[in-house]
Design an enzyme around this catalytic site. Structure first.
Site, mmCIF file in Angstrom:
data_model
loop_
_atom_site.group_PDB
_atom_site.id
_atom_site.type_symbol
_atom_site.label_atom_id
_atom_site.label_comp_id
_atom_site.label_asym_id
_atom_site.label_seq_id
_atom_site.Cartn_x
_atom_site.Cartn_y
_atom_site.Cartn_z
ATOM 1 N N ASN A 100 0.807 -1.216 0.000
ATOM 2 C CA ASN A 100 0.000 0.000 0.000
ATOM 3 C C ASN A 100 0.843 1.270 0.000
ATOM 4 O O ASN A 100 0.304 2.365 -0.132
ATOM 5 C CB ASN A 100 -0.931 -0.019 1.233
ATOM 6 C CG ASN A 100 -1.956 1.089 1.190
ATOM 7 O OD1 ASN A 100 -2.536 1.365 0.158
ATOM 8 N ND2 ASN A 100 -2.152 1.744 2.325
ATOM 9 N N SER A 121 -4.341 1.693 -8.547
ATOM 10 C CA SER A 121 -5.141 2.903 -8.736
ATOM 11 C C SER A 121 -5.896 2.816 -10.053
ATOM 12 O O SER A 121 -5.455 2.150 -10.994
ATOM 13 C CB SER A 121 -4.222 4.137 -8.765
ATOM 14 O OG SER A 121 -4.939 5.292 -9.150
ATOM 15 N N TYR A 181 3.282 8.425 -11.792
ATOM 16 C CA TYR A 181 2.468 7.708 -10.795
ATOM 17 C C TYR A 181 1.655 6.609 -11.468
ATOM 18 O O TYR A 181 1.642 5.461 -11.022
ATOM 19 C CB TYR A 181 1.549 8.703 -10.079
ATOM 20 C CG TYR A 181 0.606 8.070 -9.090
ATOM 21 C CD1 TYR A 181 1.026 7.794 -7.791
ATOM 22 C CD2 TYR A 181 -0.708 7.758 -9.444
ATOM 23 C CE1 TYR A 181 0.157 7.210 -6.877
ATOM 24 C CE2 TYR A 181 -1.575 7.177 -8.531
ATOM 25 C CZ TYR A 181 -1.134 6.904 -7.246
ATOM 26 O OH TYR A 181 -1.999 6.332 -6.349
ATOM 27 N N ALA A 184 2.219 5.159 -14.309
ATOM 28 C CA ALA A 184 3.119 4.125 -14.837
ATOM 29 C C ALA A 184 3.487 3.118 -13.751
ATOM 30 O O ALA A 184 3.538 1.904 -14.002
ATOM 31 C CB ALA A 184 4.373 4.766 -15.412
ATOM 32 N N LYS A 226 1.724 2.363 -11.022
ATOM 33 C CA LYS A 226 0.553 1.578 -10.646
ATOM 34 C C LYS A 226 0.202 0.565 -11.746
ATOM 35 O O LYS A 226 -0.188 -0.567 -11.459
ATOM 36 C CB LYS A 226 -0.635 2.491 -10.353
ATOM 37 C CG LYS A 226 -0.433 3.379 -9.127
ATOM 38 C CD LYS A 226 -0.150 2.566 -7.878
ATOM 39 C CE LYS A 226 -0.101 3.410 -6.627
ATOM 40 N NZ LYS A 226 0.091 2.600 -5.403
#
Length: 201
Positions: A45, A98, A111, A113, A115
């Site tokens: 997480n 996400s 970001y 990329a 996820k």
């Protein structure tokens, strides 16, 4: 977490961990296992956000996002699998990714990329482990948090209005899905489960 640790001292182990500290991650697993017994589930997480167009994001910032959001979780996952295989021979892994991994949003190139990379790793790992580990992703939509605060109240309000359920996602929406993936006999494996109130349909 501290409250849970006080209420359930024999069932909760909590300690600070820098996701980018490989040795620290291994030590955390060892210490948690010493208190709780063999660890057979992992939820990845940890992440940092982004609030800049790719054009204006420095190479150093891109490297930091990739390191924290993709490389470090993959290294921790490897350490976890090695531990779980040796101690119990099976386990569950949940990647918290996400909706950005599946839909394009301005200002979130690096970001997104990372996820998307976790989702791809999840699918491949699910096949690689041949059912000994069930590996899935939970992909939340936007919700009010410190990370999404960079979007601003107006943009978050617009996202909420365009979401069929009429509201943003909350952690309370996500927790039961993660819990089910960790503990229930779902036979889900290699799946990215979107929780966004229908905003991406």
């Amino acid at each position: 977490m501290e409250q849970l640790q006080r209420e359930l001292p024999d069932q909760v182990y909590a300690a600070p961990l820098d996701i980018n500290d490989e040795a620290g991650g291994k030590a955390f697993l060892k210490d948690a296992a010493a208190k709780l017994g063999p660890i057979d589930a992992l939820v990845n997480n940890a992440a940092i956000g982004q609030d800049s167009l790719h054009l204006h994001t420095s190479p150093e910032r891109i490297a930091q996002i990739v390191q924290t959001n993709l490389t470090a979780p993959l290294i921790l996952t490897r350490a976890f699998i090695r531990h779980a295989m040796a101690k119990v021979g099976r386990g569950r892994i949940v990647m918290v990714t996400s909706i950005c991994a599946q839909r394009g949003y301005s200002g979130l190139v690096a970001y997104s990329a990372t996820k998307g990379g976790l989702d791809a790793a999840m699918r491949t790992l699910a096949r690689e482990m041949h059912g000994r580990f069930l590996v899935n992703s939970v992909a939340p939509g936007f919700f009010a948090s410190e990370m999404s605060s960079v979007l601003g109240t107006e943009q978050l309000s617009t996202i909420s209005r365009r979401t069929p359920s009429g509201r943003l996602v909350t952690p309370a929406n996500i927790a039961p899905v993660v819990r089910g993936l960790l503990f229930d006999d779902t036979n889900l494996n290699g799946q990215a489960i979107v929780i966004d109130g229908g905003g991406s349909i």
